[in-house]
Structures are given as structure tokens and as C-alpha cells.
Design a protein around this motif. Structure first.
Motif, mmCIF file in Angstrom:
data_model
loop_
_atom_site.group_PDB
_atom_site.id
_atom_site.type_symbol
_atom_site.label_atom_id
_atom_site.label_comp_id
_atom_site.label_asym_id
_atom_site.label_seq_id
_atom_site.Cartn_x
_atom_site.Cartn_y
_atom_site.Cartn_z
ATOM 1 N N PRO A 292 1.449 26.666 6.795
ATOM 2 C CA PRO A 292 1.158 26.122 5.460
ATOM 3 C C PRO A 292 0.171 24.960 5.539
ATOM 4 O O PRO A 292 0.230 24.148 6.462
ATOM 5 N N ASP A 293 -0.749 24.919 4.590
ATOM 6 C CA ASP A 293 -1.739 23.836 4.530
ATOM 7 C C ASP A 293 -1.049 22.582 3.978
ATOM 8 O O ASP A 293 -0.559 22.593 2.846
ATOM 9 N N PRO A 294 -1.017 21.484 4.775
ATOM 10 C CA PRO A 294 -0.318 20.278 4.312
ATOM 11 C C PRO A 294 -0.857 19.744 2.987
ATOM 12 O O PRO A 294 -0.139 19.052 2.268
ATOM 13 N N LYS A 295 -2.116 20.098 2.650
ATOM 14 C CA LYS A 295 -2.658 19.601 1.372
ATOM 15 C C LYS A 295 -1.966 20.302 0.203
ATOM 16 O O LYS A 295 -1.914 19.792 -0.907
ATOM 17 N N LYS A 296 -1.424 21.523 0.472
ATOM 18 C CA LYS A 296 -0.764 22.261 -0.608
ATOM 19 C C LYS A 296 0.754 22.152 -0.502
ATOM 20 O O LYS A 296 1.456 22.181 -1.502
ATOM 21 N N LEU A 297 1.274 22.116 0.720
ATOM 22 C CA LEU A 297 2.717 22.078 0.948
ATOM 23 C C LEU A 297 2.975 21.097 2.103
ATOM 24 O O LEU A 297 2.646 21.397 3.258
ATOM 25 N N GLY A 298 3.542 19.955 1.751
ATOM 26 C CA GLY A 298 3.716 18.896 2.760
ATOM 27 C C GLY A 298 4.473 19.365 3.986
ATOM 28 O O GLY A 298 5.521 19.999 3.874
ATOM 29 N N ASN A 299 3.949 19.082 5.165
ATOM 30 C CA ASN A 299 4.635 19.435 6.415
ATOM 31 C C ASN A 299 3.967 18.685 7.566
ATOM 32 O O ASN A 299 2.915 18.071 7.395
ATOM 33 N N ALA A 300 4.599 18.745 8.736
ATOM 34 C CA ALA A 300 4.019 18.079 9.912
ATOM 35 C C ALA A 300 3.917 19.065 11.068
ATOM 36 O O ALA A 300 4.092 18.684 12.228
ATOM 37 N N GLY A 301 3.652 20.319 10.751
ATOM 38 C CA GLY A 301 3.577 21.341 11.810
ATOM 39 C C GLY A 301 4.960 21.548 12.414
ATOM 40 O O GLY A 301 5.977 21.382 11.724
ATOM 41 N N SER A 302 5.009 21.857 13.695
ATOM 42 C CA SER A 302 6.297 22.085 14.360
ATOM 43 C C SER A 302 7.123 20.804 14.323
ATOM 44 O O SER A 302 6.658 19.761 14.791
ATOM 45 N N PHE A 303 8.327 20.903 13.794
ATOM 46 C CA PHE A 303 9.144 19.691 13.675
ATOM 47 C C PHE A 303 9.829 19.348 14.992
ATOM 48 O O PHE A 303 10.014 18.191 15.328
ATOM 49 N N VAL B 65 0.849 -1.201 0.000
ATOM 50 C CA VAL B 65 0.000 0.000 0.000
ATOM 51 C C VAL B 65 0.885 1.252 0.000
ATOM 52 O O VAL B 65 1.832 1.352 0.789
ATOM 53 N N SER B 66 0.577 2.185 -0.885
ATOM 54 C CA SER B 66 1.335 3.444 -0.903
ATOM 55 C C SER B 66 0.928 4.288 0.307
ATOM 56 O O SER B 66 -0.255 4.446 0.596
ATOM 57 N N LEU B 67 1.929 4.844 0.995
ATOM 58 C CA LEU B 67 1.655 5.648 2.200
ATOM 59 C C LEU B 67 1.655 7.142 1.902
ATOM 60 O O LEU B 67 1.529 7.968 2.805
ATOM 61 N N LYS B 68 1.804 7.498 0.631
ATOM 62 C CA LYS B 68 1.930 8.917 0.259
ATOM 63 C C LYS B 68 0.751 9.762 0.746
ATOM 64 O O LYS B 68 0.924 10.877 1.217
ATOM 65 N N THR B 69 -0.455 9.192 0.653
ATOM 66 C CA THR B 69 -1.624 9.970 1.097
ATOM 67 C C THR B 69 -1.917 9.754 2.584
ATOM 68 O O THR B 69 -2.864 10.306 3.122
ATOM 69 N N TYR B 70 -1.108 8.940 3.238
ATOM 70 C CA TYR B 70 -1.306 8.680 4.670
ATOM 71 C C TYR B 70 -0.302 9.456 5.534
ATOM 72 O O TYR B 70 -0.135 9.148 6.696
ATOM 73 N N ASN B 71 0.422 10.419 4.927
ATOM 74 C CA ASN B 71 1.318 11.249 5.759
ATOM 75 C C ASN B 71 1.289 12.675 5.245
ATOM 76 O O ASN B 71 1.333 12.912 4.042
ATOM 77 N N SER B 72 1.203 13.636 6.165
ATOM 78 C CA SER B 72 1.011 15.030 5.769
ATOM 79 C C SER B 72 2.268 15.634 5.146
ATOM 80 O O SER B 72 2.199 16.703 4.544
ATOM 81 N N PHE B 73 3.440 14.973 5.263
ATOM 82 C CA PHE B 73 4.626 15.422 4.534
ATOM 83 C C PHE B 73 4.486 15.086 3.051
ATOM 84 O O PHE B 73 5.174 15.637 2.214
ATOM 85 N N GLY B 74 3.622 14.086 2.764
ATOM 86 C CA GLY B 74 3.412 13.671 1.373
ATOM 87 C C GLY B 74 4.627 12.983 0.789
ATOM 88 O O GLY B 74 4.870 13.062 -0.420
ATOM 89 N N VAL B 75 5.431 12.300 1.652
ATOM 90 C CA VAL B 75 6.598 11.603 1.103
ATOM 91 C C VAL B 75 6.164 10.220 0.597
ATOM 92 O O VAL B 75 5.200 9.636 1.097
ATOM 93 N N ALA B 76 6.909 9.738 -0.391
ATOM 94 C CA ALA B 76 6.588 8.429 -0.961
ATOM 95 C C ALA B 76 7.194 7.328 -0.105
ATOM 96 O O ALA B 76 8.356 7.429 0.301
#
Ligand SMILES: Cc1cc2nc3c(=O)[nH]c(=O)nc-3n(C[C@H](O)[C@H](O)[C@H](O)COP(=O)(O)OP(=O)(O)OC[C@H]3O[C@@H](n4cnc5c(N)ncnc54)[C@H](O)[C@@H]3O)c2cc1C
Length: 337
Positions: A226-237, A6-17
Motif C-alpha cells: 500500500p502507498d503510505p500517501k493513500k493508506l498510512g503504514n510503515a512497511g513491514s512492521f 509542530v504537528s508530526l502528522k505529515t512527518y510519519n508515514s503512518f499518518g498518526v497525529a
């Protein structure tokens, strides 16, 4: 219930593959107990909304996605109401649901991404309110025995972005539902933190409601983060570091303008965003990974950054901060590697 590759790309707000070779979804406590009894999932990574998780690369362990629904009132006494919420419910949807019914308590926590089951893990907080302020109890399943237990606020040992689930019970339990105690009237509104007061003044309210406060928080957060849907991020790192009295005063000598918050035990909390800016890393970028131009604490994926590249960049920040300030930055984000 159990899927492969299963691809996890849509299951993480960073949007990493990243791909999971085994991926299970628990939609009920029964599902969860069945999956946990399957030895292949003994060391599975528990995944909620993936907004505080960084997949460094293809994870070695299987993924167990908790998607338990449910949202209802269990008791109403006088001015208070206790609600029970499934771990898979989206946090912001819970906030809006409670506000639509006139319940107060969650308004400052509006627009925090992720699911309810993960909220106690780091005692989520924003604008002067933390989960522990409204927390009643939670129900969890022990991974090894599949036993169900109810944990009170004291059992959870909440602290600043911290709980027993990040310490003694790390990776040992799965939260299945959380109960909150909210107010039906005589709200205890917290408006003194950050820009809330100013935002409310602009909105010109007479009689303030929890919804007004939530709208102010939403307006500020939409502007700032930044909205994670537009720019991948996880809030405060990273977490804001807490330093001892002696260390703080030494830093103040070299940086008289240092922003800080004095804590009860004579220690000081210093904004990590300010520290990162001081070492010249605010708004910097390497390939597709960087710190956000308005918020140095938010690491962003500008497109195709890999989990490894984000990890490497975060280590560079830690090294620079250590070199210049002698402070160790602790990640708030969870690394699934
Ligand atoms: C734009 C943005 C803004 C943010 N702002 C804030 C903020 O203001 N305040 C704040 O506190 N956080 C903030 N966060 C971080 C994040 O939203 C919270 O930490 C949230 O609670 C994570 O929920 P999740 O379901 O996405 O967790 P995940 O990323 O899926 O999981 C996080 C951790 O919890 C564990 N976990 C998940 N579900 C369960 C469960 N049911 N039982 C046991 N363990 C579990 C995971 O294994 C992992 O270790 C922000 C994130 C983003 C992207």
C-alpha cells in the motif's frame, strides 16, 4: 532552525497525529552540532523521513529532523564510481538519480521510502540486496561530544535489518552522509529473487540494464504494497524471525508447509507474514487499525488510528504469535513514545 508545537502528522508515514513541543531542523553539519550542544536536545528523537517510526502518543522528547542535502560523485576508477549523499536526501530520489546516470547497484532498492541517513540504521534491504552490498562508508556526529567520525562497513556491523546503530551505538550518533560504491558497466544484476524474473520476462528485454530491474521492482512493489500517501503504514512492521534448527523441525512437524529460508549457521528464517496469517490475523481490522488484506506484515492506518491503537494492535499480534508458535516477533518499526 528551532520551532515550537509542530504537528508530526505529515512527518510519519503512518499518518498518526502527534505534536512536538520542540522541533529542530538540521540542514548542515554545523546546524546539527549547534542543536546537539543545546541541552534541550540531549535526548532528542532523530527523525528522517518518518517511514519507520511510530509516534505512540505525543513524544516526550524534542524532535531533531535531519535534512542535510547533497549528492555528488567523489571518485571514478575504472568501472566503479563512489558517490556521497547527504542524510536528508530521499532514498528513492537517490536511486533514480543513480540510474539516470547509468550507475548500477541500487536498482533492487527502488521505491523504499525514507531518507538516506536512516538507511544504514537497519541496513535496508529488498529483493535480495541490502545496503551493505553498496555501502562504502558513512560520516556521523557523536551526540554527546559533537565529534565527527567516518565509519567503514566493518565499523557499522551490518546484519539482517541490523547494525551497530541499533545496538552498542543506539541513540548515540547522527549520520550526516553516506558514500556508496556503484558500477558504471559490467553490472552485477540480481534478478533471481521473488517475482523479479517473471516481471522482467513480461517486459521482454534483450539486454538488461539496472533501470530495467528497478522498473520491475517498482512494478512489483506498487502492486503489492500500500502507498503510505493513500493508506498510512510503515512497511513491514516486524522482522522475519530466525529460529534454531531444533525449533524449526518441531514447527515443521505441525506445519509441513512452513515456508523458510535456511541460514548458514543452521538456523531458519521464517516469513513473519505467513505466521501472522496462520494465527488468523491477516486482513483483520479493529477500528481504524488493521493488517493489510494482501500483506499480513503491513499494519495500516485506515484513517484516524492513533499511535497508541497501532501499538496495542501490534502487541495483540505478538501475543497471538507467542501463544500459538512460541515465537517472539521483534518490531522493525521504531517506537517514539
Ligand atoms: C511502504 C513501505 C515500504 C518499506 N519497504 C522497506 C523495504 O523494502 N526494506 C526496508 O529495509 N525497509 C522498508 N521500509 C522501512 C523504511 O522505509 C526504512 O527503514 C527507511 O530506511 C526509513 O527511513 P526514514 O528516513 O523514514 O527513517 P525514520 O523513520 O525517520 O527513522 C528510522 C530510525 O532511524 C533513526 N534515524 C533516522 N535518521 C537518522 C540519522 N540521520 N542518523 C541516525 N539515526 C537516524 C530514527 O531515530 C529511527 O530510529 C518500508 C517502509 C514503508 C512505509
Amino acid at each position: 532552525m528551532i520551532h515550537q508545537d509542530v504537528s508530526l502528522k505529515t512527518y510519519n508515514s503512518f499518518g498518526v497525529a502527534a505534536d512536538a513541543s520542540l522541533f529542530a531542523v538540521a540542514k548542515s553539519v554545523d546546524d546539527l552540532q549547534t542543536i546537539l550542544r543545546d541541552q534541550r536536545f540531549a535526548s532528542a528523537w532523530i527523525l528522517g523521513g518518518g517511514s519507520n517510526t511510530l509516534f505512540c502518543k505525543t513524544p516526550r522528547q524534542p524532535i531533531l529532523h535531519v535534512d542535510i542535502p547533497g549528492l555528488d560523485v567523489i571518485t571514478e576508477e575504472g568501472n566503479e564510481v563512489v558517490i556521497r549523499v547527504g542524510a536528508g536526501v530521499n532514498w528513492h530520489e537517490l536511486v533514480m538519480w543513480s540510474l539516470d546516470r547509468g550507475y548500477g547497484g541500487l536498482e533492487n532498492l527502488a521505491l523504499i521510502p525514507g531518507n538516506v541517513g536512516a538507511a544504514p540504521i537497519q541496513n535496508i534491504g529488498a529483493y535480495g540486496v541490502e545496503l551493505k552490498d553498496v555501502f562504502e562508508h558513512c560520516t556521523l556526529v557523536f551526540r554527546e561530544t559533537q565529534d565527527i567520525q567516518v565509519f567503514s562497513k566493518a565499523d557499522c556491523q551490518f546484519g539482517y535489518r541490523d547494525s551497530i546503530f541499533k545496538g552498542e551505538l543506539k541513540n548515540k550518533t547522527v549520520i550526516t552522509e553516506v558514500c556508496f560504491r556503484l558500477q558504471k558497466s559490467n553490472y552485477n544484476l540480481q534478478t533471481s529473487y521473488g517475482a523479479i524474473e517473471q516481471q522482467l520476462a513480461e517486459q521482454n528485454h534483450h539486454l538488461l540494464t539496472p533501470k530495467d530491474v528497478a522498473n520491475a521492482v517498482i512494478a512489483i512493489r506498487t502492486r503489492k504494497l500500500p502507498d503510505p500517501k493513500k493508506l498510512g503504514n510503515a512497511g513491514s512492521f516486524f522482522k522475519n524471525p530466525i529460529v534454531e534448527d531444533k525449533t524449526f523441525w518441531k514447527l515443521k512437524e505441525s506445519h509441513p508447509e512452513i515456508p523458510h529460508f535456511k541460514l548458514a549457521n543452521d538456523s531458519y528464517k521464517i516469513p513473519a507474514a505467513w505466521i501472522i496469517e496462520q494465527v488468523g490475523l491477516k486482513g483483520t481490522r479493529e477500528g481504524d487499525v488493521g493488517t493489510h488484506e494482501n500483506h499480513a506484515l503491513v499494519l495500516v492506518n485506515y484513517g484516524n488510528a492513533s499511535g497508541q491503537e497501532i501499538t496495542d494492535f501490534s502487541k495483540k499480534i505478538q501475543n497471538e504469535v507467542q501463544k500459538h508458535f512460541g515465537i517472539t516477533l521483534t518490531p522493525e518499526v521504531h517506537f517514539c513514545c
